[in-house]
Design a protein around this motif. Structure first.
Motif, PDB file in Angstrom:
ATOM      1  N   SER A 175      -0.699   1.375   3.082  1.00  0.00           N
ATOM      2  CA  SER A 175       0.347   2.191   2.473  1.00  0.00           C
ATOM      3  C   SER A 175       0.151   3.674   2.779  1.00  0.00           C
ATOM      4  O   SER A 175      -0.973   4.152   2.931  1.00  0.00           O
ATOM      5  CB  SER A 175       0.347   1.977   0.959  1.00  0.00           C
ATOM      6  N   GLY A 176       1.282   4.373   2.828  1.00  0.00           N
ATOM      7  CA  GLY A 176       1.238   5.815   3.042  1.00  0.00           C
ATOM      8  C   GLY A 176       0.782   6.222   4.418  1.00  0.00           C
ATOM      9  O   GLY A 176       0.424   7.378   4.648  1.00  0.00           O
ATOM     10  N   GLY A 216      -3.300  11.590  -2.078  1.00  0.00           N
ATOM     11  CA  GLY A 216      -3.341  10.176  -2.429  1.00  0.00           C
ATOM     12  C   GLY A 216      -4.687   9.521  -2.214  1.00  0.00           C
ATOM     13  O   GLY A 216      -4.784   8.287  -2.177  1.00  0.00           O
ATOM     14  N   ASN A 217      -5.737  10.315  -2.105  1.00  0.00           N
ATOM     15  CA  ASN A 217      -7.072   9.769  -1.859  1.00  0.00           C
ATOM     16  C   ASN A 217      -7.789   9.515  -3.186  1.00  0.00           C
ATOM     17  O   ASN A 217      -8.783  10.161  -3.526  1.00  0.00           O
ATOM     18  CB  ASN A 217      -7.864  10.740  -0.988  1.00  0.00           C
ATOM     19  N   THR A 218      -7.278   8.559  -3.942  1.00  0.00           N
ATOM     20  CA  THR A 218      -7.794   8.258  -5.271  1.00  0.00           C
ATOM     21  C   THR A 218      -8.286   6.816  -5.317  1.00  0.00           C
ATOM     22  O   THR A 218      -7.875   5.976  -4.506  1.00  0.00           O
ATOM     23  CB  THR A 218      -6.702   8.432  -6.331  1.00  0.00           C
ATOM     24  N   ALA A 250      -5.369   4.305  -5.379  1.00  0.00           N
ATOM     25  CA  ALA A 250      -4.748   4.084  -4.073  1.00  0.00           C
ATOM     26  C   ALA A 250      -5.663   3.280  -3.159  1.00  0.00           C
ATOM     27  O   ALA A 250      -5.203   2.421  -2.387  1.00  0.00           O
ATOM     28  CB  ALA A 250      -4.401   5.421  -3.422  1.00  0.00           C
ATOM     29  N   GLU A 267      -5.380  -0.366  -3.885  1.00  0.00           N
ATOM     30  CA  GLU A 267      -4.164  -0.939  -3.296  1.00  0.00           C
ATOM     31  C   GLU A 267      -4.336  -1.142  -1.791  1.00  0.00           C
ATOM     32  O   GLU A 267      -3.830  -2.115  -1.227  1.00  0.00           O
ATOM     33  CB  GLU A 267      -2.967  -0.048  -3.595  1.00  0.00           C
ATOM     34  N   ASP A 268      -5.035  -0.219  -1.135  1.00  0.00           N
ATOM     35  CA  ASP A 268      -5.342  -0.402   0.290  1.00  0.00           C
ATOM     36  C   ASP A 268      -6.097  -1.704   0.518  1.00  0.00           C
ATOM     37  O   ASP A 268      -5.818  -2.451   1.464  1.00  0.00           O
ATOM     38  CB  ASP A 268      -6.196   0.750   0.808  1.00  0.00           C
TER      39      ASP A 268
END
Length: 264
Positions: A6-7, A66-68, A71, A74-75
């Motif tokens: 994602s992203g 978005g580097n949490t 996230a 979800e990756d």
């Protein structure tokens, strides 16, 4: 190998060995999947082993935001789904333990069991306050040095010098905005699990068996009542540093593999 998630983030991962259950090995903050090199030869003898670099770490791409941990979880869900892995034993160290716990709560069908290693969750409020006080350094003029100072708490006098240097170099190679964003998300905001009581409420939602390694007896005693499955187990190795699986790799593999056999 690389996989886009994602992203637009592109994850580097290795996929070695065969055997059930498959293992997903997730590194911690400012590290990468190379930290599993001491464990991979033994683990791949019996298991299929996936070892990704989290977004912003190692060879994976670093999105501008978005580097949490949320996230990153979800990756990993996307990675498992794209590779056709129906479920796995998810193994995570430090921030990686936060990530695999989120994976188990949000995508329970993907996680057969969890292994958490000196997790980055469930600390007293004063630890969270002290940790957030270190955040300006990660956003200052010399974020590498700030990250290296944070890393000092990870060791005891018994921790080998090579391990300290290896992780110092990995921190220096991680983009500063990734270090700051991921570190802040551990301790602050609606998804933070670094401190109690948010961690208590969220971690109680894990239904699968959990093998949890701690260096701190107090933290081990705190987590044990949160583990619901009867096959769950807490292991405490006082005197070890934060990276106890790297300090004691052979012993870690023995305890892990014995526990996996007990589940079968």
């Amino acid at each position: 190998m690389f996989l886009e998630v994602s992203g637009g983030a592109k994850l580097f991962y290795t996929d070695d060995g065969s055997g059930d259950p498959p293992l997903l090995l997730v590194h911690g903050w400012g590290a990468d999947s190379q930290q599993w090199a001491p464990h991979l030869p033994a683990l791949t003898e019996r298991h299929r082993v996936l070892a990704p670099d989290l977004r912003g770490h190692g060879y994976s791409s670093a999105p501008p935001d978005g580097n949490t941990p949320a996230a990153m979880a979800e990756d990993l869900a996307a990675l498992l789904t794209r590779l056709g892995v129906d479920d796995c034993v998810a193994v995570g160290h430090s921030m990686g333990a936060v990530i695999v716990s989120r994976l188990a709560v949000e995508h329970p069908h993907l996680v057969r069991a969890l292994v958490t290693i000196d997790p980055g969750y469930g600390y007293p409020d004063e630890v969270a306050r002290l940790s957030l006080g270190l955040l300006p350094g990660l956003r200052g003029d010399d974020p590498g040095s700030a990250a290296a100072r944070i890393d000092r708490w990870c060791y005891t006098p018994a921790s080998p010098a090579w391990l300290r240097e290896w992780h110092r170099r990995r921190l220096l190679a991680t983009p500063p905005h990734v270090l700051a964003e991921a570190f802040e998300a551990l301790w602050s905001g609606p998804e933070a699990l670094g401190a109690r009581p948010a961690a208590d409420a969220y971690l109680s939602r894990r239904e699968c068996p959990v093998l949890s390694f701690w260096a701190s007896p107090a933290q081990a005693a705190w987590e044990e009542p949160l583990l619901k499955h009867p096959a769950s187990r807490v292991v405490c190795w006082p005197g070890s540093g934060h990276r106890l699986h790297e300090e004691r790799p052979a012993e870690f593999v023995v305890v892990l593999t014995d526990w996996l056999r007990s589940l079968q």
